[in-house]
Design a protein around this motif. Structure first.
Motif, PDB file in Angstrom:
ATOM      1  N   ILE A 540      -8.798   8.315   1.598  1.00  0.00           N
ATOM      2  CA  ILE A 540      -9.477   6.876   1.636  1.00  0.00           C
ATOM      3  C   ILE A 540      -9.064   5.911   3.163  1.00  0.00           C
ATOM      4  O   ILE A 540     -10.754   5.572   3.748  1.00  0.00           O
ATOM      5  CB  ILE A 540      -7.765   5.502   1.312  1.00  0.00           C
ATOM      6  CG1 ILE A 540      -7.940   6.168   0.038  1.00  0.00           C
ATOM      7  CG2 ILE A 540      -8.365   4.389   1.834  1.00  0.00           C
ATOM      8  CD1 ILE A 540      -6.581   5.613  -0.371  1.00  0.00           C
ATOM      9  N   LEU A 541      -8.738   7.075   3.953  1.00  0.00           N
ATOM     10  CA  LEU A 541      -9.440   6.561   5.449  1.00  0.00           C
ATOM     11  C   LEU A 541     -10.311   7.210   6.391  1.00  0.00           C
ATOM     12  O   LEU A 541     -11.551   7.259   6.554  1.00  0.00           O
ATOM     13  CB  LEU A 541      -7.730   7.511   6.500  1.00  0.00           C
ATOM     14  CG  LEU A 541      -6.959   6.298   6.852  1.00  0.00           C
ATOM     15  CD1 LEU A 541      -5.918   6.785   7.301  1.00  0.00           C
ATOM     16  CD2 LEU A 541      -6.945   4.440   7.059  1.00  0.00           C
ATOM     17  N   HIS A 542     -10.966   8.866   5.171  1.00  0.00           N
ATOM     18  CA  HIS A 542     -12.028   9.069   5.754  1.00  0.00           C
ATOM     19  C   HIS A 542     -13.343   8.404   5.627  1.00  0.00           C
ATOM     20  O   HIS A 542     -13.802   7.794   5.559  1.00  0.00           O
ATOM     21  CB  HIS A 542     -11.967  10.585   5.425  1.00  0.00           C
ATOM     22  CG  HIS A 542     -13.296  11.099   5.470  1.00  0.00           C
ATOM     23  ND1 HIS A 542     -13.811  12.145   6.588  1.00  0.00           N
ATOM     24  CD2 HIS A 542     -14.052  12.130   4.714  1.00  0.00           C
ATOM     25  CE1 HIS A 542     -14.372  12.920   6.588  1.00  0.00           C
ATOM     26  NE2 HIS A 542     -15.088  12.500   5.781  1.00  0.00           N
ATOM     27  N   LYS A 543     -12.600   8.202   3.682  1.00  0.00           N
ATOM     28  CA  LYS A 543     -14.587   7.016   3.357  1.00  0.00           C
ATOM     29  C   LYS A 543     -14.463   5.914   4.369  1.00  0.00           C
ATOM     30  O   LYS A 543     -15.280   5.412   4.693  1.00  0.00           O
ATOM     31  CB  LYS A 543     -14.148   7.245   2.437  1.00  0.00           C
ATOM     32  CG  LYS A 543     -13.938   7.835   0.678  1.00  0.00           C
ATOM     33  CD  LYS A 543     -13.162   7.924  -0.308  1.00  0.00           C
ATOM     34  CE  LYS A 543     -13.512   8.628  -1.465  1.00  0.00           C
ATOM     35  NZ  LYS A 543     -13.612   8.662  -2.970  1.00  0.00           N
ATOM     36  N   THR A 544     -13.838   5.882   5.132  1.00  0.00           N
ATOM     37  CA  THR A 544     -13.107   3.928   5.610  1.00  0.00           C
ATOM     38  C   THR A 544     -14.293   4.226   7.331  1.00  0.00           C
ATOM     39  O   THR A 544     -15.132   3.559   7.153  1.00  0.00           O
ATOM     40  CB  THR A 544     -11.735   3.667   6.212  1.00  0.00           C
ATOM     41  OG1 THR A 544     -11.145   3.417   4.827  1.00  0.00           O
ATOM     42  CG2 THR A 544     -11.630   2.393   6.428  1.00  0.00           C
ATOM     43  N   LYS A 545     -13.868   5.308   7.431  1.00  0.00           N
ATOM     44  CA  LYS A 545     -15.152   5.870   8.929  1.00  0.00           C
ATOM     45  C   LYS A 545     -16.382   6.092   8.262  1.00  0.00           C
ATOM     46  O   LYS A 545     -16.880   5.469   9.199  1.00  0.00           O
ATOM     47  CB  LYS A 545     -13.746   7.686   9.365  1.00  0.00           C
ATOM     48  CG  LYS A 545     -14.807   7.881  10.408  1.00  0.00           C
ATOM     49  CD  LYS A 545     -14.247   8.913  11.007  1.00  0.00           C
ATOM     50  CE  LYS A 545     -15.604   9.343  12.085  1.00  0.00           C
ATOM     51  NZ  LYS A 545     -16.432   9.658  12.319  1.00  0.00           N
ATOM     52  N   THR A 546     -16.610   6.474   7.224  1.00  0.00           N
ATOM     53  CA  THR A 546     -18.175   6.318   6.488  1.00  0.00           C
ATOM     54  C   THR A 546     -19.102   5.540   6.677  1.00  0.00           C
ATOM     55  O   THR A 546     -19.507   4.752   6.774  1.00  0.00           O
ATOM     56  CB  THR A 546     -18.098   7.331   5.314  1.00  0.00           C
ATOM     57  OG1 THR A 546     -16.862   8.711   5.706  1.00  0.00           O
ATOM     58  CG2 THR A 546     -19.474   7.753   5.106  1.00  0.00           C
ATOM     59  N   LEU A 547     -17.999   4.191   6.265  1.00  0.00           N
ATOM     60  CA  LEU A 547     -18.071   2.631   6.158  1.00  0.00           C
ATOM     61  C   LEU A 547     -18.351   2.579   7.291  1.00  0.00           C
ATOM     62  O   LEU A 547     -19.178   1.625   7.695  1.00  0.00           O
ATOM     63  CB  LEU A 547     -17.274   1.910   4.929  1.00  0.00           C
ATOM     64  CG  LEU A 547     -17.349   2.227   3.133  1.00  0.00           C
ATOM     65  CD1 LEU A 547     -15.972   1.864   3.221  1.00  0.00           C
ATOM     66  CD2 LEU A 547     -18.480   1.695   2.723  1.00  0.00           C
ATOM     67  N   PHE A 548     -16.993   2.642   7.812  1.00  0.00           N
ATOM     68  CA  PHE A 548     -17.600   1.886   9.687  1.00  0.00           C
ATOM     69  C   PHE A 548     -19.234   2.734   9.805  1.00  0.00           C
ATOM     70  O   PHE A 548     -19.309   1.523  10.940  1.00  0.00           O
ATOM     71  CB  PHE A 548     -16.138   2.477  10.595  1.00  0.00           C
ATOM     72  CG  PHE A 548     -15.197   0.966  10.556  1.00  0.00           C
ATOM     73  CD1 PHE A 548     -15.517   0.512  10.637  1.00  0.00           C
ATOM     74  CD2 PHE A 548     -13.937   1.855   9.928  1.00  0.00           C
ATOM     75  CE1 PHE A 548     -14.553  -0.883  11.137  1.00  0.00           C
ATOM     76  CE2 PHE A 548     -12.809   0.958   9.738  1.00  0.00           C
ATOM     77  CZ  PHE A 548     -13.203  -0.730  10.316  1.00  0.00           C
ATOM     78  N   ASP A 549     -18.987   3.585  10.300  1.00  0.00           N
ATOM     79  CA  ASP A 549     -20.127   4.625  10.990  1.00  0.00           C
ATOM     80  C   ASP A 549     -21.577   3.590  10.059  1.00  0.00           C
ATOM     81  O   ASP A 549     -22.452   3.011  10.630  1.00  0.00           O
ATOM     82  CB  ASP A 549     -20.362   5.575   9.966  1.00  0.00           C
ATOM     83  CG  ASP A 549     -19.820   6.499  10.817  1.00  0.00           C
ATOM     84  OD1 ASP A 549     -19.024   5.907  11.995  1.00  0.00           O
ATOM     85  OD2 ASP A 549     -19.213   7.836  10.642  1.00  0.00           O
TER      86      ASP A 549
END
Length: 709
Positions: A540-549
């Motif tokens: 989930i944190l990996h997906k969150t990082k993508t959303l942040f980008d």
């Protein structure tokens, strides 16, 4: 003069008589031609009707039916056809009869009957191509018809018409053969040719026939070997083929001007034009001779009477001419004219009256001149209207007052000032003698139009009384300019406020629709990660990082739309190029960017305004132009920068639609004016739109210092 008037009256009357007589003669000639045409047409139709009746008689005769019965049994005996030979001997129109059953044929002439068994024998009587065409036509029509003249293998017309009638079997339903008679062309010519001048067609008239191929079907009276050889492509034949029956003045096949009466003959499959014509010159010869005689007599009378009339008229006209000369001198301002008065006639009385009038004019002119000298300074002092009044009653005014009010001077002198002007002061008194009052008000013209005026009111003394002196100045143009300036300011302010509101709404939508949704998604991912195990939390944190980008990219995009960093980091050329690429990708239309600028302009205001104008122009292309191609130019020229946006869209009418195009155009125009640039726009329906902005260099030194560097 009276002689000329008299002769002119005679000539005019004669001319009208000539034209009315000409019209009557032409109508009578056309009626005569139409009568001849109808008579000839009736004879032609009756001629063909008689021939068809004879053919029907032959086709239905017992000899013919017996012959076809034997032919069907292949036991034909042609001896009994000799009775038909006797019938041909008694006919002035037929020489040969053909009986055929589509497999073979028999020729019957006035001497004998014989079978034709080979093509050469048949060809000697009728061309095989024509025979084949007739056979097909018989099977198709199953009724009698006339076969028109045909062109042979050598390109020439045949000289025979053929009357054709089908032969039916006993049941009257099956066509078992045909009866064909050749009709000589001489029979047609006997009807159509004019033999003498008593035919109603005179020496130059003729009647003739023209086929649907426009070649003559009867011989010409004036051209040898014209039958089937002369092509008649005239207005009459063309109109007749269109089923128009009329009479007209035309040019015939010989190139001569003729009266023509024409009609279409449609009988038994023929489409022929019948024409009756006569030369225009022959019809008009008598009336032209009469007209020329009248003109000659008028000329002779004129030459004889003119000298005599001149001598008598001179005694009357000389005093009048002298008087006329004196009147012209007076009209030019010379009042020293005196004429000698002799005799007791009307001319002498008129001369005496003229001398008295000159004396009175001298006295009046002196009075007028003195008055003009007193008032000249008053009239010339100002172009403003000047009115002097007492309690509203006008005493004195200048010509400018007449011009601004639209009333005549005598009408104004009878009017009260309040009738056309709204005053704002009290009647003058001794205490107010030196006061001056200036105000703006409304003047009502004679045509009830309202005029904005400025009134300067002063009290003056005139003839021992205090009067109000009004100086009235038309300020309607100034008022219109002020109103236009106020409207322009309101429009600019409205455009500014509307632009701010629209930009705020756009930013709000982008923050809510894109950035807000992204942040909400990040929040949901983080909350779900708090309650998940370690592996799931890492995912989930990996997906969150993508959303942040992607959120960071969205913030950069919004920031770039507000004020693109590339404009200041890499220059106006790169910023415009990136803008064109984004529009091309998002709107799916081709956007081309051209520039010859290699340096960079230091003025940040100019760069920003050019970029904003480009944004607005490209946005209009996407929303309104329906264009497939947009070209953007940033060009460095001598003394200025040229920025152009041109599309191939639908365009619009500048005169009709310019006011309804919203704030975008106003914003572009305002930005161009703020950087001292010239804004031009060209557009027409179906021809696209072009925006052209010329941005001058600030001065010569700035250009030499490479402001573009």
């Amino acid at each position: 003069m009276f002689v000329i008037i008299g002769l002119g009256s005679v000539l005019i009357t004669s001319t009208f008589s000539y034209y009315y007589t000409k019209k009557a003669i032409l109508n009578r000639a056309f009626e005569q031609l139409t009568s001849v045409r109808e008579m000839k047409k009736l004879r032609i139709v009756n001629f063909f009707s008689d021939r068809i009746n004879e053919l029907n008689h032959i086709a239905n005769s017992s000899a013919t039916l017996v012959f076809f019965s034997f032919r069907k049994q292949q036991n034909a005996n042609i001896q009994h056809l000799n009775d038909l030979s006797d019938m041909l001997k008694n006919s002035p129109y037929f020489k040969n009869l053909l009986l055929g059953d589509f497999t073979g044929c028999v020729i019957v002439n006035e001497d004998t009957a014989m079978s034709l068994n080979d093509k050469d024998a048949i060809e000697s009587f009728i061309p095989l191509v024509t025979l084949k065409e007739i056979e097909n036509k018989v099977k198709e029509l199953q009724q009698p018809f006339i076969q028109d003249f045909k062109v042979d293998k050598g390109g020439k017309h045949g000289d025979k018409l053929y009357g054709v009638a089908p032969v039916f079997a006993d049941n009257d339903k099956e066509v078992i053969g045909m009866a064909l008679l050749d009709i000589e062309a001489d029979a047609i010519n006997e009807i159509m040719l004019v033999s003498d001048n008593r035919s109603g067609l005179g020496e130059s008239g003729e009647s003739y026939l023209v086929g649907d191929d426009f070649y003559m079907r009867s011989s010409s009276r004036f051209k040898d070997n014209s039958f089937l050889n002369v092509k008649v492509m005239t207005d009459a034949t063309v109109k007749a083929m269109d089923k128009i029956s009329a009479t007209e003045l035309i040019t015939d096949y010989r190139g001569k001007k003729v009266l023509s009466s024409f009609d279409l003959i449609q009988t038994f499959g023929l489409n022929w034009v019948i024409l009756a014509e006569i030369d225009f010159k022959e019809v008009m010869s008598d009336i032209v001779k009469a007209r020329n005689k009248i003109y000659f007599i008028c000329l002779l009378v004129f030459l004889v009477i003119l000298p005599v009339s001149y001598l008598f008229a001179g005694k009357i006209t000389f005093p009048i001419l002298r008087l006329n000369f004196a009147v012209n001198q007076v009209s030019e301002g010379s009042y020293d004219q005196k004429l000698n008065c002799k005799g007791n006639d009307e001319i002498a009385s008129l001369t005496q009256s003229f001398n008295t009038m000159i004396d009175n004019l001298k006295q009046k002119s002196l009075e007028i001149k003195e008055r003009e000298e007193r008032l000249q300074h008053f009239y010339d002092a100002t172009k403003d209207a000047i009115i002097l009044h007492y309690n509203g009653n006008i005493t004195l005014l200048n010509h400018a007052a007449v011009k601004i009010t639209g009333y005549k001077e005598e009408d104004l002198m009878r009017m009260n000032v309040d009738n056309f002007l709204v005053l704002k002061s009290e009647p003058p008194t001794l205490k107010s003698f030196s006061r001056s009052n200036i105000y703006e008000t409304i003047l009502v013209r004679k045509d009830q139009t309202l005029v904005d005026v400025e009134v300067q009111e002063n009290a003056v003394e005139y003839c021992g009384k205090f009067y109000d002196a009004l100086v009235i100045r038309d300020i309607s143009k100034r008022k219109k300019a002020e109103k236009a300036l106020l409207e322009e300011r309101e429009k600019r302010l409205t455009s500014l406020i509307d632009g701010q509101e629209m930009e705020r709404q756009r930013i709000s939508r982008e923050l809510h629709d894109s950035l807000g949704q992204s942040l909400i998604a990040i929040q949901l991912h983080i909350e779900s990660a708090l309650n998940a195990d370690a592996d799931k939390a890492n995912e989930i944190l990996h997906k969150t990082k993508t959303l942040f980008d992607s959120t960071i990219d969205e913030i950069r995009r919004i920031s770039n739309n507000l004020m693109p960093a590339v404009l200041y980091e890499f220059g106006i050329q790169t910023a415009l190029s990136n803008l064109c690429k984004r529009i091309e990708e998002s709107a799916k239309i081709e956007v081309r960017f051209y520039t010859n600028v290699t340096g960079e302009y230091n003025d940040g205001k100019i760069k920003t305004y050019i970029y904003r104008i480009a944004q607005e122009a490209l946005n209009n292309c996407v929303k309104h132009a329906k264009a497939s191609l947009v070209k953007v130019y940033l060009l460095e020229r001598t003394g200025h920068i040229n920025f152009i946006v041109k599309d191939n869209g639908c365009g619009f009418d500048l005169d009709k639609n310019l006011q309804g195009k919203g704030n975008g155009l106003i914003n572009m125009k305002e930005r161009a004016q703020l950087i001292n640039a010239r804004f031009e726009m060209k557009s027409a329906e179906g021809q696209g739109t072009e925006i052209n902005i010329l941005i001058p260099f600030n001065n010569y030194e700035q250009q030499n210092q490479n402001s573009y560097r």
